[in-house]
Design a protein around this motif. Sequence first.
Motif, PDB file in Angstrom:
ATOM      1  N   UNK A  32       0.762  -1.159   0.128  1.00 10.51           N
ATOM      2  CA  UNK A  32      -0.058  -0.136   0.017  1.00 10.51           C
ATOM      3  C   UNK A  32       0.897   1.258  -0.009  1.00 10.51           C
ATOM      4  N   UNK A  33       1.906   1.233   0.565  1.00 10.24           N
ATOM      5  CA  UNK A  33       2.943   2.229   0.765  1.00 10.24           C
ATOM      6  C   UNK A  33       2.201   3.496   1.258  1.00 10.24           C
TER       7      UNK A  33
ATOM      8  N   UNK B 150       6.280  -9.457   5.059  1.00 13.11           N
ATOM      9  CA  UNK B 150       7.088  -9.413   5.944  1.00 13.11           C
ATOM     10  C   UNK B 150       8.589  -9.108   5.178  1.00 13.11           C
ATOM     11  N   UNK B 151       8.842  -9.792   3.769  1.00  8.63           N
ATOM     12  CA  UNK B 151      10.149  -9.406   3.280  1.00  8.63           C
ATOM     13  C   UNK B 151      10.227  -7.768   2.924  1.00  8.63           C
ATOM     14  N   UNK B 152       9.295  -7.236   2.565  1.00  6.67           N
ATOM     15  CA  UNK B 152       9.138  -5.937   2.085  1.00  6.67           C
ATOM     16  C   UNK B 152       9.291  -5.187   3.465  1.00  6.67           C
ATOM     17  N   UNK B 153       8.733  -5.417   4.400  1.00  9.16           N
ATOM     18  CA  UNK B 153       8.924  -4.943   5.645  1.00  9.16           C
ATOM     19  C   UNK B 153      10.434  -4.870   6.183  1.00  9.16           C
ATOM     20  N   UNK B 154      11.018  -6.136   6.101  1.00  7.23           N
ATOM     21  CA  UNK B 154      12.559  -6.093   6.466  1.00  7.23           C
ATOM     22  C   UNK B 154      13.339  -5.356   5.658  1.00  7.23           C
ATOM     23  N   UNK B 155      12.943  -5.329   4.423  1.00  4.32           N
ATOM     24  CA  UNK B 155      13.774  -4.526   3.444  1.00  4.32           C
ATOM     25  C   UNK B 155      13.407  -2.848   3.686  1.00  4.32           C
ATOM     26  N   UNK B 156      12.369  -2.756   4.154  1.00  3.82           N
ATOM     27  CA  UNK B 156      12.375  -0.940   4.616  1.00  3.82           C
ATOM     28  C   UNK B 156      13.090  -0.881   5.727  1.00  3.82           C
TER      29      UNK B 156
ATOM     30  N   UNK C  38       3.453   0.708   5.679  1.00  4.90           N
ATOM     31  CA  UNK C  38       3.663   0.967   4.294  1.00  4.90           C
ATOM     32  C   UNK C  38       3.753  -0.399   3.486  1.00  4.90           C
ATOM     33  N   UNK C  39       4.000  -1.609   4.423  1.00  2.69           N
ATOM     34  CA  UNK C  39       3.996  -2.832   3.569  1.00  2.69           C
ATOM     35  C   UNK C  39       3.095  -3.700   3.637  1.00  2.69           C
ATOM     36  N   UNK C  40       1.707  -3.093   4.296  1.00  5.32           N
ATOM     37  CA  UNK C  40       0.555  -4.026   4.278  1.00  5.32           C
ATOM     38  C   UNK C  40       0.159  -4.147   2.776  1.00  5.32           C
TER      39      UNK C  40
END
Length: 308
Positions: free
Chosen positions: A62-63, A152-158, A193-195
């Motif tokens: 969603x960012x 979770x992958x994008x969250x960790x990358x953020x 943002x990672x939803x």
Amino acid sequence: MESPIESYLRTIHREISDLRDGKPYSTIPAMANVDPDNFGICLTTVDGYMYEIGDTREEFTIQSISKPFTYGLALSDLGMEAVDAKVDVEPSGDSFNEISLAPGSGRPSNAMINAGALTATSLVQSRGGNTRFRRIVNTYSQFAGRQLGVNEEIFRSEVEHGHRNRALAYLLRSFDIIEDDPTPVIEDYFRQCSVMVNCIDLSVMAATLANSGRNPLTGVEAMDLLAVERVLSVMTTCGMYDDAGSWISTVGMPAKSGVGGGTIAVLPGQVGLAVYSPPLDEHGSSVRGMATSQRLSRDMELHFVRAA
Ligand code: GLN
């Protein structure tokens, strides 16, 4: 048998598919391997009709489209005055990650740029046995009409690469705009943002805003009208960052973009529009999202001046 509106959407989807400008967001490495050809359009009316074309079930993060919903939750929790003391409602004319803080006070210009959005996240507190993030994601879920979750992958990358947001949050802490430990605030902001959403979710979220905060499909009130009124006002002036003027002139609807490739636009009392297409312009907004919104606004007379 296809309805006239569905065949119309099919035509503009085909025409706008020729537009190949822009590049998907690459600052967060986990987001870079997206298919740039994904393209979906979905419209949901306040009386619950939905029209869709293309990749409307494809999920993406969603960012920044999260920002108006978290801001609205903070407003509902604390009231206008307390939130206004921390975040202003003025367009900054700057890009989304600009350090747009008032000299002296450090108050961010608005809740659509990252500085203001981090502040809005910090204002939401845990309540009734739910953590801050649970409350945030539950609000988004009520808007969408289904339970949403985090990639979770994008969250960790953020978390790993969001250095500028981390710096912004510590700067806000130094001005006492953020009053608590900035670390959990930053993490919750990255989480929001990672939803993961799809184009249908976003159009229902937009339609819920158009319907004064009541989800037109589930009938659930996701937000009170005072908060919705404020959220749509700030989306009108600030939702498209440094492109807000050109957007309101050519599209004429409150809107929000996200670097995941999503765009929403809201015509109050009528319809919520969502577009998904990852390649972004220099403002961090979807190129096809802008083109589709302009086209629909013109053809369907959705600009607020004509729609009145
Ligand atoms: N996660 C991104 C950031 O905070 C969201 C920005 C956006 O969508 N414009 O930088």
